[in-house]
Design a protein around this motif. Sequence first.
Motif, PDB file in Angstrom:
ATOM      1  N   LEU A  45      38.848  -0.659  87.941  1.00 57.00           N
ATOM      2  CA  LEU A  45      38.190  -0.265  86.812  1.00 57.00           C
ATOM      3  C   LEU A  45      39.102   0.293  85.637  1.00 57.00           C
ATOM      4  O   LEU A  45      39.423   1.435  85.672  1.00 57.00           O
ATOM      5  N   LEU A  46      39.106  -0.370  84.708  1.00 54.46           N
ATOM      6  CA  LEU A  46      39.878   0.149  83.357  1.00 54.46           C
ATOM      7  C   LEU A  46      39.242   0.847  82.374  1.00 54.46           C
ATOM      8  O   LEU A  46      38.019   0.002  81.739  1.00 54.46           O
ATOM      9  N   TYR A  47      39.236   1.957  81.743  1.00 57.34           N
ATOM     10  CA  TYR A  47      38.437   2.538  80.790  1.00 57.34           C
ATOM     11  C   TYR A  47      39.228   3.065  79.912  1.00 57.34           C
ATOM     12  O   TYR A  47      40.621   3.644  80.098  1.00 57.34           O
ATOM     13  N   ASN A  48      38.888   3.504  78.603  1.00 54.12           N
ATOM     14  CA  ASN A  48      39.715   3.952  77.538  1.00 54.12           C
ATOM     15  C   ASN A  48      39.245   5.472  77.254  1.00 54.12           C
ATOM     16  O   ASN A  48      37.899   5.519  76.960  1.00 54.12           O
ATOM     17  N   VAL A  49      40.078   6.561  77.241  1.00 51.42           N
ATOM     18  CA  VAL A  49      39.405   8.048  76.726  1.00 51.42           C
ATOM     19  C   VAL A  49      39.793   8.020  75.322  1.00 51.42           C
ATOM     20  O   VAL A  49      41.044   8.031  75.180  1.00 51.42           O
ATOM     21  N   VAL A  50      38.763   8.564  74.565  1.00 50.71           N
ATOM     22  CA  VAL A  50      39.092   8.875  73.072  1.00 50.71           C
ATOM     23  C   VAL A  50      38.620  10.110  72.878  1.00 50.71           C
ATOM     24  O   VAL A  50      38.012  10.964  73.269  1.00 50.71           O
ATOM     25  N   ASP A  51      39.216  10.426  71.580  1.00 56.31           N
ATOM     26  CA  ASP A  51      38.661  11.864  71.031  1.00 56.31           C
ATOM     27  C   ASP A  51      38.278  11.621  69.595  1.00 56.31           C
ATOM     28  O   ASP A  51      38.896  11.091  68.884  1.00 56.31           O
ATOM     29  N   THR A  52      36.962  11.688  69.278  1.00 57.74           N
ATOM     30  CA  THR A  52      36.462  11.493  67.994  1.00 57.74           C
ATOM     31  C   THR A  52      35.773  12.639  67.279  1.00 57.74           C
ATOM     32  O   THR A  52      35.216  12.876  66.497  1.00 57.74           O
ATOM     33  N   GLN A  53      36.223  13.734  67.897  1.00 54.03           N
ATOM     34  CA  GLN A  53      35.766  15.174  67.382  1.00 54.03           C
ATOM     35  C   GLN A  53      36.624  15.514  66.209  1.00 54.03           C
ATOM     36  O   GLN A  53      37.849  15.580  66.606  1.00 54.03           O
ATOM     37  N   LYS A  54      36.110  16.057  65.088  1.00 50.90           N
ATOM     38  CA  LYS A  54      36.932  16.642  64.202  1.00 50.90           C
ATOM     39  C   LYS A  54      37.338  18.084  64.628  1.00 50.90           C
ATOM     40  O   LYS A  54      36.904  19.015  65.489  1.00 50.90           O
ATOM     41  N   PRO A  55      38.511  18.578  63.965  1.00 48.77           N
ATOM     42  CA  PRO A  55      39.126  19.626  64.181  1.00 48.77           C
ATOM     43  C   PRO A  55      38.255  20.873  63.763  1.00 48.77           C
ATOM     44  O   PRO A  55      37.177  20.552  62.798  1.00 48.77           O
ATOM     45  N   VAL A  56      38.197  22.071  64.103  1.00 53.68           N
ATOM     46  CA  VAL A  56      37.125  23.266  63.576  1.00 53.68           C
ATOM     47  C   VAL A  56      38.077  24.197  62.829  1.00 53.68           C
ATOM     48  O   VAL A  56      38.862  24.442  63.139  1.00 53.68           O
ATOM     49  N   ILE A  57      37.193  24.646  61.747  1.00 55.21           N
ATOM     50  CA  ILE A  57      37.927  25.450  60.730  1.00 55.21           C
ATOM     51  C   ILE A  57      37.664  26.931  61.325  1.00 55.21           C
ATOM     52  O   ILE A  57      36.155  27.074  61.241  1.00 55.21           O
ATOM     53  N   LEU A  58      38.502  27.786  61.766  1.00 51.70           N
ATOM     54  CA  LEU A  58      37.940  28.983  62.278  1.00 51.70           C
ATOM     55  C   LEU A  58      38.159  29.973  61.194  1.00 51.70           C
ATOM     56  O   LEU A  58      37.346  31.235  61.093  1.00 51.70           O
ATOM     57  N   ASN A  59      39.131  29.922  60.417  1.00 51.27           N
ATOM     58  CA  ASN A  59      39.407  30.884  59.211  1.00 51.27           C
ATOM     59  C   ASN A  59      39.593  29.976  57.960  1.00 51.27           C
ATOM     60  O   ASN A  59      40.948  29.563  57.786  1.00 51.27           O
ATOM     61  N   GLY A  60      38.747  30.019  57.191  1.00 48.52           N
ATOM     62  CA  GLY A  60      38.923  29.028  55.989  1.00 48.52           C
ATOM     63  C   GLY A  60      39.901  29.708  54.996  1.00 48.52           C
ATOM     64  O   GLY A  60      40.136  29.033  53.881  1.00 48.52           O
ATOM     65  N   GLY A  61      40.268  30.971  54.636  1.00 47.70           N
ATOM     66  CA  GLY A  61      41.318  31.586  53.875  1.00 47.70           C
ATOM     67  C   GLY A  61      40.676  31.760  52.540  1.00 47.70           C
ATOM     68  O   GLY A  61      41.274  31.797  51.558  1.00 47.70           O
ATOM     69  N   TRP A  62      39.028  32.059  52.842  1.00 45.09           N
ATOM     70  CA  TRP A  62      38.459  32.560  51.708  1.00 45.09           C
ATOM     71  C   TRP A  62      38.881  33.569  50.755  1.00 45.09           C
ATOM     72  O   TRP A  62      38.623  33.605  49.546  1.00 45.09           O
ATOM     73  N   SER A  63      39.573  34.515  51.391  1.00 53.08           N
ATOM     74  CA  SER A  63      40.121  35.618  50.705  1.00 53.08           C
ATOM     75  C   SER A  63      41.627  35.771  50.785  1.00 53.08           C
ATOM     76  O   SER A  63      42.346  36.831  50.486  1.00 53.08           O
TER      77      SER A  63
END
Length: 457
Positions: free
Chosen positions: A151-169
């Motif tokens: 059985l052949l199957y494909n593993v994918v990544d569909t999740q976006k990166p996460v912003i931990l510190n947006g540099g607002w200051s």
Amino acid sequence: MKKIAVLLAALSFAGAFSCGKTGDEPSSALPETTAASSILTTSLPVTETTAKTTINSTTSTTASDVTTVQPTVSVTNTEVSSGNEPETSAPLEIQNGKSAEVYSAVTAADVWGGDAGELLEPDKAVDTSETGTHEIVVSCKRGDTTKDIKLLYNVVDTQKPVILNGGWSACHVANTPFDLSNYVGFADNYDRHPTLTYTGTIDANAPGEYPITATVTDSSGNSESWDLTVTVAESKPSPQDNNPRVSFRDFTEKYAGEGRRFGIDVSTWQGNVDFNAVKEDGCSFVVIRLGYYYSKPVLDDYFRQNLANAKAAGLDVGVYLYTADNTEEGVREHARWIAEELGDTKLELPVAFDWEEFSNFQQYGMSIHDLNQLYLAFADELSKHGLKCMLYSSKNFLNNFWSESTKAAHPVWLAHFIDETDYAGKYAIWQASCYGKINGIAGDVDMNILYEPLPLE
């Protein structure tokens, strides 16, 4: 004369904190995936031939879909041998299956290709630890026939990166080299080195405010963008502390309730602590910093004194380790070091894992999955020495970084400096303020509420 069976198959896949400890910045949410994609591809029949067959197939995955390039098949004539050679077993039939999300907990049934037959091992675990094409051999029943299928199957990544510190200051000192990565923090569930780019212009030599749009993109093409303003100034402004202080007595009166106990956490920053005075002021427990790690483990200067005096005062005691390690062997060594430093000392509360280097997380070369695994390895090593573990984290990162399975594995110590927390997850201790005043300590101290019956197992 021996017949040579050759398989012609085509692969086709579809896309499927205390102050100085932690903070709460806005962040995008991180979903936890537990099921495979429901996209199904078809399998090709086995063909017998006396030719040698070569199959080349390419599959490309992006954030929005999975593009399949049909395989090219080249056939080369081969010489047929004669004689009485022993016959070899026929190759496994290949079945193309569905796609699965990386790190998802799935079984063979989740990636099985629909009407291709009845799976005899539907609960067989499927490896989703890496993206790309994978295979697993399963048994299948078709009518009265049972056979093994590749059985052949494909593993994918569909999740976006996460912003931990947006540099607002973000404030950059003029006439020095500018690198946006120094002012923001981000992570990806899978990619250890996502790419940061931005649009807009910043003159690092001219003071002013520069609005830009930053984007983080992972190796699967998933991206997250946000707007921020970078201030270029001659010098960085000094932080202002206008936070009101709260007495421990007022704190305990405000949050008094059935099944609640009140305590503090301390380190070298509190200096000499009079734990008898602390207890007389209404404190029943204390979590003590044992040490910290950046390049090597360092014992807190006041640890032994704090531990002995807190015990002598009759307080329940736990300890915590502040660490910035990024290796499994490193955190396991931390756990062994903690056990050695504690010796025969009995703890009433767990050992807390305190990892807070999120403001510039990308410099550690880890994925979100990696750090979740490091915490679990730390807890596992502690358990070998008879010690319990607890996760210390802010609401922001509990919501957007630590997985549900990780948080459920051991108790949570929530850091959320607000009058009433709206954190929806389970927690055993709430660190509600870092501006406490208590008899026995000259400066500020963190104030905590422990909820009973104690969910610290």
